[in-house]
Design an enzyme around this catalytic site. Structure first.
Site, PDB file in Angstrom:
ATOM      1  N   HIS A 173       0.808  -1.220   0.000  1.00 16.91           N
ATOM      2  CA  HIS A 173       0.000   0.000   0.000  1.00 16.91           C
ATOM      3  C   HIS A 173       0.838   1.266   0.000  1.00 16.91           C
ATOM      4  O   HIS A 173       0.309   2.360   0.209  1.00 16.91           O
ATOM      5  CB  HIS A 173      -0.950   0.002   1.206  1.00 16.91           C
ATOM      6  N   MET A 192      -5.382 -10.603  17.635  1.00 18.84           N
ATOM      7  CA  MET A 192      -6.088 -10.460  18.895  1.00 18.84           C
ATOM      8  C   MET A 192      -7.327 -11.329  18.953  1.00 18.84           C
ATOM      9  O   MET A 192      -7.714 -11.822  20.020  1.00 18.84           O
ATOM     10  CB  MET A 192      -6.478  -8.993  19.109  1.00 18.84           C
ATOM     11  N   CYS A 202       4.546  14.555 -13.315  1.00 19.33           N
ATOM     12  CA  CYS A 202       5.520  13.713 -14.013  1.00 19.33           C
ATOM     13  C   CYS A 202       5.565  12.282 -13.501  1.00 19.33           C
ATOM     14  O   CYS A 202       6.202  11.425 -14.108  1.00 19.33           O
ATOM     15  CB  CYS A 202       6.914  14.342 -13.948  1.00 19.33           C
TER      16      CYS A 202
END
Length: 316
Positions: free
Chosen positions: A166, A282, A177
């Protein structure tokens, strides 16, 4: 960490039919005794000794990490009831449309996150991965980290073989550019100094576009080099991910919800070809039952003993 939606059709070079059939085959209703037995056997184990035996034999380990691993370093996830910057949620700011409408606001948001990350340090999960990679490399074994996080904490911990699917908070891309550059300036431009406070009562700075970060090559407007909602992932990165997942003989999924695509399909794809997958999180996720192992709890607590030196390792 910012995750794009609607990009399931861009899953590197796998065909959608192949991926979907492999990922969801374990979730189909069992129509035979054989299928029921396979489904029951797929329930993950939490036996660390068994995992350690698998770990000791693995030659190429792929570790997929998500926001949970960085949350233990104090990195905000911008999710749930408290997941706001000022009065906006991440998905309202991390889009090309939001940047086009108000580049000053979006840059304030990312400036805040950049400055925050400069004060954060890797936690025991990041460090154990980096130390394990360095140790195994001396044994002719390898680790690749495939992360959804854009905070560079893996890099700061010392991880070398890293695929940031990401992007990174500390890279910029020119909107004119297309040049991509590392950028660790603090502040990234003078106009953003002291800006970006997250409190709801803080008003937008309204910085003129010409005073926002500019390209050193063409003076075009810079944007964060991260994948925003609605954008596709870099095809070169996805090709590299595909190659790593095809050769790994053990896969770890660390601190990820397994609901953000296409990353949510990486580990199930590996599991579908019979490779052991261990989840460290978790809580359980929608993909948990497709994996060989599941270890509940903070990654900084569960991961270090999992990746510690095994008694069979020979250290030169």
């Amino acid at each position: 960490m910012w995750y794009c939606s609607g990009i399931l059709m861009n899953l590197f070079h796998f065909t959608t039919r192949r991926l979907v059939s492999q990922v969801y085959c374990g979730l189909k209703p069992a129509s035979s005794k054989k299928q029921r037995i396979c489904f029951e056997m797929a329930r993950p184990s939490s036996n660390m000794a068994d995992f350690r035996e698998v770990f000791a034999k693995a030659k190429h380990i792929a570790i997929i990490t998500g926001a949970g691993v960085s949350a233990e370093s104090g990195v905000p996830t911008f999710r749930g009831a408290g997941g706001y910057w000022r009065k906006w949620q991440a998905q309202e700011l991390a889009t090309p449309e939001a940047f086009a409408r108000n580049p000053s606001r979006v840059w304030e948001f990312y400036h805040y996150r950049r400055e925050l990350m400069m004060s954060k340090s890797p936690n025991p999960a990041h460090i154990s991965i980096a130390e394990c990679e360095a140790r195994l490399s001396k044994q002719g074994r390898s680790i690749v980290v495939i992360t959804q996080n854009i905070d560079e904490l893996h890099r700061k911990a010392g991880t070398k073989h890293l695929l940031e699917i990401h992007g990174s908070l500390f890279k910029t891309r020119c909107t004119s550019c297309g040049n991509v550059t590392e950028n660790y300036k603090s502040p990234i431009c003078p106009a953003l100094a002291g800006k970006g406070a997250p409190d709801p009562e803080v008003k937008d700075a309204g910085i003129p576009v010409e005073d926002l970060p500019r390209c050193e090559d063409c003076n075009g407007l810079l944007r964060p080099h991260v994948v925003w909602f609605g954008e596709t992932l870099d095809s070169d990165i996805l090709t590299a991910v595909e190659k790593e997942l095809e050769i790994c003989d053990l896969c770890l999924v660390v601190g990820t919800s397994s609901i953000v695509y296409p990353a949510a399909m990486f580990a199930p794809q590996v599991s579908a070809r019979g490779v052991p997958v261990a989840e460290f999180n978790m809580q359980s996720t929608p993909a948990t039952d497709q994996f060989s192992f599941h270890f509940a709890g903070p990654c900084g607590t569960t991961l270090p003993p999992a990746l510690a030196r095994h008694e069979t390792e020979i250290i030169s």
